[in-house]
Design a protein around this motif. Structure first.
Motif, PDB file in Angstrom:
ATOM      1  N   TRP A 172       0.813  -1.218   0.000  1.00  0.00           N
ATOM      2  CA  TRP A 172       0.000   0.000   0.000  1.00  0.00           C
ATOM      3  C   TRP A 172       0.847   1.269   0.000  1.00  0.00           C
ATOM      4  O   TRP A 172       0.360   2.344  -0.327  1.00  0.00           O
ATOM      5  N   SER A 173       2.122   1.152   0.349  1.00  0.00           N
ATOM      6  CA  SER A 173       2.989   2.331   0.343  1.00  0.00           C
ATOM      7  C   SER A 173       3.268   2.828  -1.075  1.00  0.00           C
ATOM      8  O   SER A 173       3.809   3.920  -1.249  1.00  0.00           O
ATOM      9  N   ARG A 174       2.861   2.071  -2.081  1.00  0.00           N
ATOM     10  CA  ARG A 174       3.064   2.463  -3.485  1.00  0.00           C
ATOM     11  C   ARG A 174       2.140   3.598  -3.925  1.00  0.00           C
ATOM     12  O   ARG A 174       2.376   4.203  -4.973  1.00  0.00           O
ATOM     13  N   ILE A 175       1.081   3.835  -3.171  1.00  0.00           N
ATOM     14  CA  ILE A 175       0.154   4.926  -3.510  1.00  0.00           C
ATOM     15  C   ILE A 175      -0.103   5.760  -2.254  1.00  0.00           C
ATOM     16  O   ILE A 175       0.080   5.273  -1.135  1.00  0.00           O
ATOM     17  N   PRO A 176      -0.569   6.990  -2.403  1.00  0.00           N
ATOM     18  CA  PRO A 176      -0.868   7.829  -1.236  1.00  0.00           C
ATOM     19  C   PRO A 176      -2.233   7.480  -0.635  1.00  0.00           C
ATOM     20  O   PRO A 176      -3.187   8.263  -0.698  1.00  0.00           O
ATOM     21  N   LEU A 177      -2.309   6.291  -0.041  1.00  0.00           N
ATOM     22  CA  LEU A 177      -3.588   5.754   0.424  1.00  0.00           C
ATOM     23  C   LEU A 177      -4.273   6.651   1.443  1.00  0.00           C
ATOM     24  O   LEU A 177      -5.483   6.869   1.365  1.00  0.00           O
ATOM     25  N   GLU A 178      -3.530   7.168   2.397  1.00  0.00           N
ATOM     26  CA  GLU A 178      -4.168   7.983   3.427  1.00  0.00           C
ATOM     27  C   GLU A 178      -4.861   9.197   2.819  1.00  0.00           C
ATOM     28  O   GLU A 178      -6.011   9.494   3.157  1.00  0.00           O
ATOM     29  N   GLN A 179      -4.196   9.876   1.890  1.00  0.00           N
ATOM     30  CA  GLN A 179      -4.801  11.052   1.254  1.00  0.00           C
ATOM     31  C   GLN A 179      -6.013  10.658   0.409  1.00  0.00           C
ATOM     32  O   GLN A 179      -7.039  11.342   0.429  1.00  0.00           O
ATOM     33  N   LEU A 180      -5.888   9.568  -0.344  1.00  0.00           N
ATOM     34  CA  LEU A 180      -7.015   9.092  -1.161  1.00  0.00           C
ATOM     35  C   LEU A 180      -8.215   8.746  -0.287  1.00  0.00           C
ATOM     36  O   LEU A 180      -9.353   9.104  -0.599  1.00  0.00           O
ATOM     37  N   ALA A 181      -7.953   8.030   0.802  1.00  0.00           N
ATOM     38  CA  ALA A 181      -9.035   7.583   1.683  1.00  0.00           C
ATOM     39  C   ALA A 181      -9.716   8.768   2.361  1.00  0.00           C
ATOM     40  O   ALA A 181     -10.949   8.808   2.466  1.00  0.00           O
ATOM     41  N   GLU A 182      -8.929   9.727   2.821  1.00  0.00           N
ATOM     42  CA  GLU A 182      -9.521  10.899   3.473  1.00  0.00           C
ATOM     43  C   GLU A 182     -10.350  11.716   2.477  1.00  0.00           C
ATOM     44  O   GLU A 182     -11.446  12.178   2.803  1.00  0.00           O
ATOM     45  N   LYS A 183      -9.837  11.869   1.275  1.00  0.00           N
ATOM     46  CA  LYS A 183     -10.556  12.626   0.241  1.00  0.00           C
ATOM     47  C   LYS A 183     -11.863  11.912  -0.142  1.00  0.00           C
ATOM     48  O   LYS A 183     -12.918  12.543  -0.249  1.00  0.00           O
ATOM     49  N   ALA A 184     -11.801  10.596  -0.325  1.00  0.00           N
ATOM     50  CA  ALA A 184     -12.994   9.814  -0.680  1.00  0.00           C
ATOM     51  C   ALA A 184     -14.013   9.840   0.447  1.00  0.00           C
ATOM     52  O   ALA A 184     -15.221   9.971   0.205  1.00  0.00           O
ATOM     53  N   THR A 185     -13.541   9.740   1.681  1.00  0.00           N
ATOM     54  CA  THR A 185     -14.434   9.756   2.834  1.00  0.00           C
ATOM     55  C   THR A 185     -15.140  11.098   2.944  1.00  0.00           C
ATOM     56  O   THR A 185     -16.368  11.173   3.072  1.00  0.00           O
ATOM     57  N   ARG A 186     -14.378  12.167   2.876  1.00  0.00           N
ATOM     58  CA  ARG A 186     -14.942  13.511   2.986  1.00  0.00           C
ATOM     59  C   ARG A 186     -15.963  13.754   1.864  1.00  0.00           C
ATOM     60  O   ARG A 186     -17.067  14.240   2.110  1.00  0.00           O
ATOM     61  N   ALA A 187     -15.597  13.405   0.638  1.00  0.00           N
ATOM     62  CA  ALA A 187     -16.491  13.636  -0.504  1.00  0.00           C
ATOM     63  C   ALA A 187     -17.796  12.853  -0.355  1.00  0.00           C
ATOM     64  O   ALA A 187     -18.877  13.371  -0.647  1.00  0.00           O
ATOM     65  N   THR A 188     -17.707  11.618   0.095  1.00  0.00           N
ATOM     66  CA  THR A 188     -18.904  10.786   0.245  1.00  0.00           C
ATOM     67  C   THR A 188     -19.819  11.331   1.334  1.00  0.00           C
ATOM     68  O   THR A 188     -21.028  11.493   1.127  1.00  0.00           O
ATOM     69  N   LEU A 189     -19.244  11.623   2.487  1.00  0.00           N
ATOM     70  CA  LEU A 189     -20.058  12.118   3.598  1.00  0.00           C
ATOM     71  C   LEU A 189     -20.668  13.475   3.269  1.00  0.00           C
ATOM     72  O   LEU A 189     -21.850  13.706   3.549  1.00  0.00           O
ATOM     73  N   GLU A 190     -19.895  14.362   2.676  1.00  0.00           N
ATOM     74  CA  GLU A 190     -20.424  15.678   2.311  1.00  0.00           C
ATOM     75  C   GLU A 190     -21.536  15.561   1.271  1.00  0.00           C
ATOM     76  O   GLU A 190     -22.556  16.239   1.366  1.00  0.00           O
ATOM     77  N   HIS A 191     -21.339  14.690   0.285  1.00  0.00           N
ATOM     78  CA  HIS A 191     -22.355  14.519  -0.764  1.00  0.00           C
ATOM     79  C   HIS A 191     -23.686  14.068  -0.173  1.00  0.00           C
ATOM     80  O   HIS A 191     -24.751  14.460  -0.656  1.00  0.00           O
ATOM     81  N   LEU A 192     -23.623  13.257   0.866  1.00  0.00           N
ATOM     82  CA  LEU A 192     -24.834  12.724   1.493  1.00  0.00           C
ATOM     83  C   LEU A 192     -25.319  13.585   2.651  1.00  0.00           C
ATOM     84  O   LEU A 192     -26.287  13.227   3.337  1.00  0.00           O
ATOM     85  N   GLY A 193     -24.649  14.711   2.887  1.00  0.00           N
ATOM     86  CA  GLY A 193     -25.062  15.604   3.957  1.00  0.00           C
ATOM     87  C   GLY A 193     -24.816  15.055   5.350  1.00  0.00           C
ATOM     88  O   GLY A 193     -25.518  15.397   6.298  1.00  0.00           O
ATOM     89  N   ARG A 194     -23.811  14.210   5.484  1.00  0.00           N
ATOM     90  CA  ARG A 194     -23.469  13.617   6.777  1.00  0.00           C
ATOM     91  C   ARG A 194     -22.370  14.452   7.436  1.00  0.00           C
ATOM     92  O   ARG A 194     -21.505  14.994   6.746  1.00  0.00           O
ATOM     93  N   PRO A 195     -22.356  14.517   8.759  1.00  0.00           N
ATOM     94  CA  PRO A 195     -21.316  15.283   9.448  1.00  0.00           C
ATOM     95  C   PRO A 195     -19.947  14.602   9.306  1.00  0.00           C
ATOM     96  O   PRO A 195     -19.769  13.464   9.734  1.00  0.00           O
TER      97      PRO A 195
END
Length: 165
Positions: free
Chosen positions: A11-34
């Motif tokens: 997993w160190s081959r990709i910036p997983l933490e940044q990808l995961a945080e960005k995907a999480t934020r985008a999903t929760l915001e899109h659904l109006g979740r805190p």
């Protein structure tokens, strides 16, 4: 918001933490979740580990790309309806659940699809979070709803529709 456990060195081959945080934020915001009050655990593992989890929890003794364990059953009773809203804990935190993602399967699928591993992993994290929030793809209209949300969220992240052939 996101608790990340990396079990597999690949997993160190990709910036997983940044990808995961960005995907999480985008999903929760899109659904109006805190966002900041939501809690998700993501385990980045290998095919051996996810194969064991898949056998244990789904009775399918093979590796898979992503697995999700929602904290609460939020799924809609009627096909194609929006799942119920999560309920916060006494401290105002929304414990949404756990996700596991397997490096080898994701890398193989990305190559087969002609996509970057980063884009494919982002899609699978969005997919996993939607499962935590009660979305599913077993019934036809539920699948259409979930897929449409994935496409919308990924589009906001600048990613192509993963279902377009």
């Amino acid at each position: 918001m996101l608790d990340l456990l990396i079990e597999a060195a690949d997993w160190s081959r990709i910036p997983l933490e940044q990808l995961a945080e960005k995907a999480t934020r985008a999903t929760l915001e899109h659904l109006g979740r805190p966002v900041e009050q939501s809690s998700i655990s993501l385990m980045a593992c290998d095919d051996d580990r996810i194969g064991i989890l898949n056998a244990t929890f789904r009775e399918k003794p093979t590796p898979t790309n992503v697995l999700s364990w929602p904290s609460d059953e939020l799924g809609a009773g009627e096909d194609g309806k929006t799942p119920r809203d999560p309920i916060p804990d006494f401290d105002g935190t929304y414990e949404l659940g756990d996700i596991a993602i397997a490096y080898e399967t994701c890398a193989r699928e990305a190559a087969e699809l002609g996509k970057s591993l980063e884009d494919h992993v982002t899609h699978l994290i969005v997919h996993g979070i939607l499962h935590l929030l009660g979305y599913d793809h077993v019934r036809d209209r539920d699948a259409a709803l979930m897929q449409a949300l994935e496409v919308e969220i990924l589009g906001k992240l600048g990613l192509d529709d993963p279902y377009r052939i």
